[in-house]
Design a protein around this motif. Structure first.
Motif, PDB file in Angstrom:
ATOM      1  N   GLU A 187       0.649  -1.085   0.101  1.00 40.57           N
ATOM      2  CA  GLU A 187       0.037   0.169   0.114  1.00 40.57           C
ATOM      3  C   GLU A 187       0.922   1.347   0.156  1.00 40.57           C
ATOM      4  OE1 GLU A 187      -2.349  -0.883   3.627  1.00 40.57           O
ATOM      5  OE2 GLU A 187      -3.671  -1.719   2.378  1.00 40.57           O
ATOM      6  N   GLN A 188       2.089   1.138   0.735  1.00 36.48           N
ATOM      7  CA  GLN A 188       2.939   2.530   0.734  1.00 36.48           C
ATOM      8  C   GLN A 188       3.396   2.792  -0.609  1.00 36.48           C
ATOM      9  OE1 GLN A 188       3.488   4.302   3.648  1.00 36.48           O
ATOM     10  NE2 GLN A 188       1.753   3.111   4.204  1.00 36.48           N
ATOM     11  N   LYS A 189       3.652   1.673  -1.253  1.00 39.38           N
ATOM     12  CA  LYS A 189       4.459   1.784  -2.699  1.00 39.38           C
ATOM     13  C   LYS A 189       3.327   2.340  -3.719  1.00 39.38           C
ATOM     14  CE  LYS A 189       5.908  -2.482  -2.788  1.00 39.38           C
ATOM     15  NZ  LYS A 189       6.809  -3.660  -3.211  1.00 39.38           N
ATOM     16  N   LYS A 190       1.978   2.346  -3.218  1.00 42.06           N
ATOM     17  CA  LYS A 190       1.059   3.063  -4.234  1.00 42.06           C
ATOM     18  C   LYS A 190       1.081   4.611  -4.048  1.00 42.06           C
ATOM     19  CE  LYS A 190      -1.768  -1.306  -4.544  1.00 42.06           C
ATOM     20  NZ  LYS A 190      -2.899  -2.041  -4.251  1.00 42.06           N
ATOM     21  N   ILE A 191       1.596   5.109  -2.828  1.00 40.54           N
ATOM     22  CA  ILE A 191       1.399   6.431  -2.578  1.00 40.54           C
ATOM     23  C   ILE A 191       2.335   7.068  -3.676  1.00 40.54           C
ATOM     24  CG2 ILE A 191       2.087   8.154  -0.947  1.00 40.54           C
ATOM     25  CD1 ILE A 191       1.512   6.001   1.273  1.00 40.54           C
ATOM     26  N   GLU A 192       1.728   8.459  -4.103  1.00 36.58           N
ATOM     27  CA  GLU A 192       2.109   8.910  -5.298  1.00 36.58           C
ATOM     28  C   GLU A 192       3.775   9.384  -5.209  1.00 36.58           C
ATOM     29  OE1 GLU A 192       1.362  12.873  -8.279  1.00 36.58           O
ATOM     30  OE2 GLU A 192       0.120  12.457  -6.645  1.00 36.58           O
ATOM     31  N   TRP A 193       4.360   9.908  -3.949  1.00 37.66           N
ATOM     32  CA  TRP A 193       5.574  10.425  -3.789  1.00 37.66           C
ATOM     33  C   TRP A 193       6.546   9.339  -3.550  1.00 37.66           C
ATOM     34  CZ3 TRP A 193       9.049   9.423  -0.271  1.00 37.66           C
ATOM     35  CH2 TRP A 193       8.308   8.872   1.050  1.00 37.66           C
ATOM     36  N   ILE A 194       6.043   8.169  -3.090  1.00 35.38           N
ATOM     37  CA  ILE A 194       6.768   6.807  -2.793  1.00 35.38           C
ATOM     38  C   ILE A 194       6.792   6.346  -4.286  1.00 35.38           C
ATOM     39  CG2 ILE A 194       6.947   4.503  -2.003  1.00 35.38           C
ATOM     40  CD1 ILE A 194       5.731   5.806   0.720  1.00 35.38           C
TER      41      ILE A 194
END
Length: 226
Positions: A187-194
């Protein structure tokens, strides 16, 4: 406004979590890469490095050293430090745990043989599986909005993501057996900046290679394992 400038080596080391936090804050930054002993000694003589150490971050007319101080300053600046003292204490606790995890692997490329590197990675994994991953696996059972603490992303989330990214680069199945951690990491990897920071062309660094090790040893004149 002048961009922040990170002074460090061209590799992960202790500077990598600072790169992640700068990206989390939405701050474009520049880097001064240390490449020679003479360059480093001149910077020390010029008074650039408090305690004669790196990483050092130039930001907001300050020169900051000590990773913890840099990370907390960026967390406050980027609204990544919770809403109250209780949340900040929890964020600090998880952040320090994630940083300890990450730092435990920094000495691997400095081992003299491939067998020694493999042995150290095995010892690091014993710590991950016995001490750290179970804590985060349990903490993520009831997390809100995919956040370790509170209802929005914090410094703790950023550093845990940075650590897991580095570990997964060493071993792709490192999170097998930890479903909460795996789901949260995905889920974190889907965050735009990540997603943008993980993409080719960002200022994120790959795992250290022999060139990085040689440069660190040359610049600092001894094996420090940064």
């Amino acid at each position: 406004m002048k961009n922040p400038v990170l002074y460090y080596f061209d590799g992960q080391g202790r500077g990598e979590v600072i790169r992640w936090m700068l990206a989390a804050c939405g701050l474009d930054f520049e880097e001064v890469l240390l490449t020679s002993r003479e360059q480093y000694l001149k910077m020390v003589a010029d008074g650039l490095f408090l305690y004669q150490q790196v990483p050092m971050l130039e930001i907001d007319d300050m020169r900051l050293v000590q990773c913890g101080a840099i990370l907390r300053y960026l967390a406050r600046k980027g609204n990544l430090y919770g809403d109250d003292a209780k949340e900040q204490a929890m964020i600090d606790m998880y952040t320090d745990g994630a940083q300890d995890m990450f730092n435990s692997s920094l000495g691997i490329p400095f081992q003299s043989t491939e067998n020694a590197k493999d042995d150290m990675w095995k010892k690091v994994k014993e710590k991950l599986f016995g001490r750290y991953f179970p804590v985060f696996e349990k903490a993520l059972q009831n997390c809100k909005n995919s956040c370790l603490v509170g209802a929005r992303q914090s410094m703790a989330d950023v550093l845990l993501t940075a650590a897991l990214t580095s570990f997964q680069a060493r071993q792709h199945d490192i999170l097998d057996g930890y479903p909460n951690l795996q789901k949260w990491f995905d889920e974190q990897k889907k965050i735009e900046w990540i997603s943008k920071f993980l993409a080719p062309g960002s200022k994120r660094k790959p795992l250290p290679d022999d060139k990085y090790v040689d440069t660190v040893n040359t610049v600092l004149n001894f094996q420090l394992g940064l």
